[in-house]
Scaffold this active site. Structure first.
Site, mmCIF file in Angstrom:
data_model
loop_
_atom_site.group_PDB
_atom_site.id
_atom_site.type_symbol
_atom_site.label_atom_id
_atom_site.label_comp_id
_atom_site.label_asym_id
_atom_site.label_seq_id
_atom_site.Cartn_x
_atom_site.Cartn_y
_atom_site.Cartn_z
ATOM 1 N N LYS A 72 38.851 40.891 6.428
ATOM 2 C CA LYS A 72 40.105 41.076 5.696
ATOM 3 C C LYS A 72 40.971 39.826 5.859
ATOM 4 O O LYS A 72 41.026 39.235 6.943
ATOM 5 C CB LYS A 72 40.821 42.308 6.253
ATOM 6 C CG LYS A 72 42.166 42.643 5.628
ATOM 7 C CD LYS A 72 42.731 43.899 6.299
ATOM 8 C CE LYS A 72 44.117 44.240 5.795
ATOM 9 N NZ LYS A 72 44.651 45.452 6.466
ATOM 10 N N SER A 148 46.387 48.524 3.221
ATOM 11 C CA SER A 148 46.247 47.128 2.849
ATOM 12 C C SER A 148 44.812 46.604 2.907
ATOM 13 O O SER A 148 44.556 45.461 2.535
ATOM 14 C CB SER A 148 47.126 46.262 3.762
ATOM 15 O OG SER A 148 46.731 46.375 5.120
ATOM 16 N N SER A 172 46.672 51.653 6.646
ATOM 17 C CA SER A 172 45.966 50.631 5.869
ATOM 18 C C SER A 172 44.451 50.691 5.944
ATOM 19 O O SER A 172 43.773 50.033 5.162
ATOM 20 C CB SER A 172 46.431 49.239 6.294
ATOM 21 O OG SER A 172 47.765 49.033 5.894
#
Length: 478
Positions: A72, A148, A172
């Site tokens: 990520k 996220s 997230s």
């Protein structure tokens, strides 16, 4: 191995094939590249596939021997690699630090081959940014993959890799797990180190882990990434046995608290509530003691607390921008993050103490409310995946900082509270809407007790398997 075969395996399965000599790590990387080239132009989940992907380091052994992995673009870092945080402010920035997380990944045999999209600075649960555009949900490209860790979720759901790094500061990992039909665990605070530079990140609310498709991959990942590291602020109680061994242990009879009512302003959609009811009945049939619970906290209290934490965190952006020789304005930050930054300016010295006290009070209140339960069952999200854009997107041009946090608390009503308390919680893809969209259900454990979550998740996966479900966009399906 054909691409259609590659996407059928979870990470544990692929590692077994590599260890047996039936396929090589390089061959798996090439299949990941083939999958990327086929589906990424449609979902926009991977923003960089490393040019040197076939030669990245990784042990020739371990639980995930030879398995392709994705990072990520926020949180744990790889030294020398781009880390732009989904933001124009950090465009072109490279990390100088190798996180403990990625050292553990390499030791376990994982090959990190690229990085995935994230909303700017991880502030939003929606998968779009000005810098990188919109990440589509493989189940319905017109809907959000969540955030996220939205890029990680979309990439795993579409079959680019079977597992990907993710992080959770208020939902997230679990939001995109719910909306993309994946297994998404947010571990206990302190279970996985964020060091050597981010220990106790965001008051310990933010935790690093993975998104994957099976419970056995989740258990194996806990064994790979768990454990104390130098500089950690405290050492959490360690498990009695490896987590993969929990897959063969009895669960026993549990006291289960079930959330059948909303915990925030957003109503729970009927199909989500039906999934909760059905799973509660299943747990009862398994012999567990099921009792209804009401919301253990006030949504408005959480919204104020999160805004306070944002104020403390965003105030450091000015120093970061200065160090880079950059300016914070509408050309470097999206509208919501710019307003949050402006809201953080000129805080009194006493403000940090006030925020810490608010966190302490919420931990106590929630802990007292749920101490009689071994696990909780809640919706992960009150809705199925939402369309792109709207009030929950950080690119929204007019919403104020206070309105943003109120909307955040309303939609992610079952999630952020357990970042505050530090408890482990996992979203499991146990249901689907009539239109075929995934519905995740959340199982919450007591602090430090991931072992029980592994056993319960295994039971539910066996009773309500989800491996046969496929999104509309998946590599190798043409």
């Amino acid at each position: 191995m054909k691409l259609s075969e590659y996407v059928e395996h979870d990470a544990t399965g692929l590692a077994t094939l590599v260890s047996r000599g039936e396929v090589t790590a390089v061959e798996l990387t090439r299949l990941a590249r083939e999958a990327h080239d086929e589906v990424n132009p449609r979902i926009n989940a991977v923003i960089e596939f490393y040019e040197d992907a076939e030669t990245v380091a990784g042990a020739d052994s371990g639980l995930f021997n030879g398995v392709p992995f994705l990072r990520k673009d926020l949180g744990s870092t790889e030294a020398g690699r781009l880390q732009e945080r989904g933001s124009r402010l950090f465009k072109g920035c490279r990390s100088e630090i190798d996180s403990y997380f990625f050292r553990s990944a390499r030791a376990a045999g994982l090959r990190t081959i690229g990085r995935t999209t994230t909303p700017e600075l991880g502030v939003s649960g929606m998968s779009q940014t000005i810098l990188n555009g919109v990440t589509g949900n493989p189940w319905d490209l017109q809907r959000s993959a969540g955030g996220s860790s939205g890029g990680a979720a979309a990439a795993v759901a579409a079959g680019i890799t079977p597992i990907a790094q993710a992080g959770d500061g208020g939902g997230s990992i679990r939001i995109p797990a719910s909306w993309c039909g994946l297994v998404g665990l947010n571990p206990s605070r302190g279970r996985i180190s964020s060091g050597p530079d981010r220990q106790d990140s965001n008051f310990g609310l933010t935790r690093e882990f993975v998104l994957c498709r099976t419970v056995r991959d989740m258990a194996a990942a806990l064994d790979v990434f768990s454990g104390p590291q130098p500089g950690d602020p405290f050492i959490i109680v360690q498990p009695k046995r490896p987590y993969i061994e929990e897959l063969s242990q009895r669960t026993g009879i549990l006291r289960v608290g079930v959330a059948r009512t909303k915990w925030g302003a957003v109503d729970v959609e009927p199909e989500v509530l039906q999934a909760v009811e059905s799973t509660a009945t299943l747990l009862e049939e398994m012999g567990h003691i099921v009792t209804d619970i009401e919301a253990p906290y006030a949504s408005v209290e959480y919204a104020k607390l999160v805004l306070g934490m944002s104020d403390l965190g965003r105030s450091s952006l000015g120093k970061a921008a200065q160090d880079m020789g950059r300016i914070i304005n509408e050309d470097t930050l999206e509208p919501v993050n710019l307003k949050l930054y402006e809201h953080s300016l000129n805080l009194p010295l006493s403000f940090s103490g006030e925020v810490h006290e608010a966190i302490r009070r919420m931990r106590l209140r929630v802990g007292e409310a749920i101490r009689d339960f071994d696990i909780l069952l809640t919706p992960t999200m009150p809705t199925v995946a939402l369309p792109h854009g709207g009030v929950y997107c950080a690119t929204h041009p007019t919403i104020s900082a206070e309105q943003w946090m109120e909307a955040d608390a309303a939609l992610y009503q079952y999630l952020g509270v357990f970042n505050v308390t530090g408890q482990p919680s996992v979203s499991l893809p146990l249901a689907q809407s009539p239109s075929g969209l995934p519905i995740g259900l959340q199982i919450v454990g007591q602090f430090g007790d991931e072992s029980k979550l592994v056993r319960v998740a295994r039971d539910l996966e066996e009773a309500r398997p989800w491996s046969h479900r496929r999104p509309k966009v998946q590599a190798g399906s043409n």
